[in-house]
Design an enzyme around this catalytic site. Structure first.
Site, mmCIF file in Angstrom:
data_model
loop_
_atom_site.group_PDB
_atom_site.id
_atom_site.type_symbol
_atom_site.label_atom_id
_atom_site.label_comp_id
_atom_site.label_asym_id
_atom_site.label_seq_id
_atom_site.Cartn_x
_atom_site.Cartn_y
_atom_site.Cartn_z
ATOM 1 N N HIS A 120 0.829 -1.243 -0.090
ATOM 2 C CA HIS A 120 -0.089 0.071 0.182
ATOM 3 C C HIS A 120 0.869 1.380 0.102
ATOM 4 O O HIS A 120 0.435 2.353 0.378
ATOM 5 C CB HIS A 120 -1.018 -0.004 1.060
ATOM 6 N N ALA A 173 -6.140 -14.808 -5.533
ATOM 7 C CA ALA A 173 -5.226 -14.981 -4.307
ATOM 8 C C ALA A 173 -4.157 -14.166 -3.796
ATOM 9 O O ALA A 173 -3.504 -14.208 -3.132
ATOM 10 C CB ALA A 173 -4.414 -16.441 -4.768
ATOM 11 N N LEU A 180 -2.120 -12.711 -6.071
ATOM 12 C CA LEU A 180 -0.910 -12.952 -6.791
ATOM 13 C C LEU A 180 -0.944 -12.215 -8.178
ATOM 14 O O LEU A 180 -0.494 -12.595 -9.127
ATOM 15 C CB LEU A 180 -1.024 -14.401 -7.018
ATOM 16 N N SER A 185 -5.232 -10.519 -12.185
ATOM 17 C CA SER A 185 -5.665 -9.588 -13.033
ATOM 18 C C SER A 185 -4.791 -8.755 -13.912
ATOM 19 O O SER A 185 -4.805 -8.564 -15.050
ATOM 20 C CB SER A 185 -6.578 -8.623 -12.327
ATOM 21 N N GLU A 239 -7.821 -1.504 -15.383
ATOM 22 C CA GLU A 239 -8.288 -2.086 -14.056
ATOM 23 C C GLU A 239 -9.064 -1.068 -13.114
ATOM 24 O O GLU A 239 -10.187 -1.102 -12.528
ATOM 25 C CB GLU A 239 -7.083 -2.724 -13.192
ATOM 26 N N ASP A 267 1.355 -3.735 -9.807
ATOM 27 C CA ASP A 267 1.406 -5.010 -10.162
ATOM 28 C C ASP A 267 1.495 -5.079 -11.765
ATOM 29 O O ASP A 267 2.381 -6.003 -12.151
ATOM 30 C CB ASP A 267 -0.114 -5.644 -9.957
HETATM 31 C C1 GLA Z 1 -2.733 -4.493 -4.968
HETATM 32 C C2 GLA Z 1 -2.633 -3.376 -5.812
HETATM 33 C C3 GLA Z 1 -1.396 -2.712 -5.781
HETATM 34 C C4 GLA Z 1 -0.816 -2.334 -4.353
HETATM 35 C C5 GLA Z 1 -1.029 -3.701 -3.416
HETATM 36 C C6 GLA Z 1 -0.820 -3.511 -2.178
HETATM 37 O O1 GLA Z 1 -1.914 -5.615 -5.205
HETATM 38 O O2 GLA Z 1 -3.142 -3.843 -6.980
HETATM 39 O O3 GLA Z 1 -1.348 -1.668 -6.571
HETATM 40 O O4 GLA Z 1 -1.474 -1.427 -3.829
HETATM 41 O O5 GLA Z 1 -2.456 -4.097 -3.512
HETATM 42 O O6 GLA Z 1 0.591 -3.181 -1.805
#
Ligand code: GLA
Length: 384
Positions: A36, A123, A125, A128, A160, A172
């Site tokens: 986060h 999960a 991971l 998406s 997204e 991600d």
């Molecule tokens: C999800 C979000 C990311 C990030 C994480 C927490 O995976 O897609 O952008 O904020 O939560 O670190």
């Protein structure tokens, strides 16, 4: 040999009566530390998994988009002028990329896509991001758009955020596009500078144990969005552009200044988490024993559990049992509220630690967890 590209190409040919123009694959990810922090202009340290989504695709010229998945019923058929809210579920991530490309001004006259993914859904991971990045790379190549990886990551995230409606950050998609084998990827979400950090865990007799607690989360649900809003509120009360700008040395004063205990704890998590990423990177760059980062991983878990409040009983138990069974450090990974933990363990203890977690889950009446070890894999690319 990985047979997924062959399988998805065969499925495409079966559905469309001709081979695809190509096959592209993008990985899921585990974040080692820095949770986060991405949407607070902070630092993250994820790596890509060998698990990936493969997308076989061919261009169309008639304004139609079709999407099939080997894991879900379908096909989904829509027009290129599709709008947010018109396609939901897994296909939203694929169609959303076409939508985002067009909103960004790129010509996408139509597309046939078939996807095949082994990244487990929900999960934590990044199944998406794997889907979006595979689709984005496919669109980029079949229409010769020649976009840089970071630009594709940004477009995938736009799909997204604005098409699917999940208010996530850019971590991600960035790691899915840019990861390198045997490296963690340090991403600075203010400058968007990325730096691969080499880790040879095997040489130190270490492994990363991933426990999928199978407690499921969805980022579209409220918890993630509320945390984002609380962070924005903290930044606004402090008069800073983003929580990245808060000095960890002055955290007590900053907490007093936001004058709300909950917002204060959210603030403390983000600020101390960014400091923890820096400390892990410093330690890994120095090339010493990676075991030394273990306590920092565990501190991150405590901060997510107590200050950011995104853990859950399954994640807490997986971490506690891993630590009690000899892990050097352990924490939840991803958005939280369910999903996976990552633990740094001596390679020869990964099996017994996973078994201990499974026993504890059975005693607690939780679903059986899925345990595996992961070695950092490479990012998205054309595979056929
Ligand atoms: C999800 C979000 C990311 C990030 C994480 C927490 O995976 O897609 O952008 O904020 O939560 O670190």
């Amino acid at each position: 040999m990985n047979r997924a590209p062959l399988r998805v190409a065969a499925a495409f040919e079966h559905a469309h009566g001709r081979p695809p123009a190509g096959v592209w694959a993008a990985p899921g990810r585990v974040n080692l530390i820095g949770e986060h922090t991405d949407y607070n202009d902070g630092l993250v340290l994820p790596f890509a998994l060998p698990l990936r989504c493969s997308a076989a695709a061919s261009p169309r010229a008639d304004g139609i988009v079709t999407a099939r998945s080997l894991q879900a019923p379908g096909p989904v058929r829509t027009g290129t002028s599709v709008q947010p809210g018109e396609v939901s579920g897994w296909a939203g991530y694929v169609v959303g990329v076409v939508w985002a490309m067009r909103v960004e001004g790129f010509e996408v006259p139509g597309l046939d896509v078939v996807v095949d993914s082994d990244v487990p859904l929900g999960a934590g991971l990044s199944s998406s991001a794997a889907l979006e990045c595979a689709a984005a790379l496919a669109v980029n190549d079949v229409f010769g758009l020649d976009l840089a990886s970071l630009e594709l990551a940004r477009i995938a995230r736009r799909a997204e955020n604005e098409f699917v409606g999940a208010p996530t950050g850019l971590m991600d998609q960035t790691v899915s596009m840019l990861a390198q084998e045997d490296h963690l990827l340090l991403i600075d979400h203010r400058s968007m500078a990325v730096e691969p950090i080499r880790v040879d865990l095997a040489a130190h007799g270490l492994a990363l144990l991933i426990v999928d607690t199978r407690a499921r989360h969805r980022n579209v649900d409220g918890g993630y969005g509320r945390r984002r809003a609380e962070c924005a509120e903290a930044a606004q009360r402090l008069g800073v552009a983003a929580l990245r700008d808060v000095d960890p040395q002055g955290i007590d004063a900053a907490m007093a200044q936001v004058a709300d205990p909950v917002i204060g704890r959210r603030l403390r998590h983000v600020v101390t988490e960014i400091a923890r990423v820096r400390s892990v990177v410093t330690s890994l760059r120095a090339g010493g024993d990676p075991r030394l980062i273990g306590p920092t991983l565990t501190e991150s878990q405590v901060s997510m559990r107590d200050d950011f409040e995104i853990s859950c009983p399954e994640l807490d138990l997986a971490v506690e049992v891993a630590l009690a069974s000899g892990a050097h450090g352990a924490r939840l990974t991803g958005g939280g509220f369910g999903g996976c933990t990552v633990a740094l363990v001596d390679a020869d203890t990964a099996g017994p630690i996973g078994a201990a977690v499974a026993d504890a889950f059975a005693s607690a009446g939780f679903r059986a967890p899925a345990c595996s070890t992961a070695r950092p894999a490479g990012g998205a690319r054309r595979v056929r």
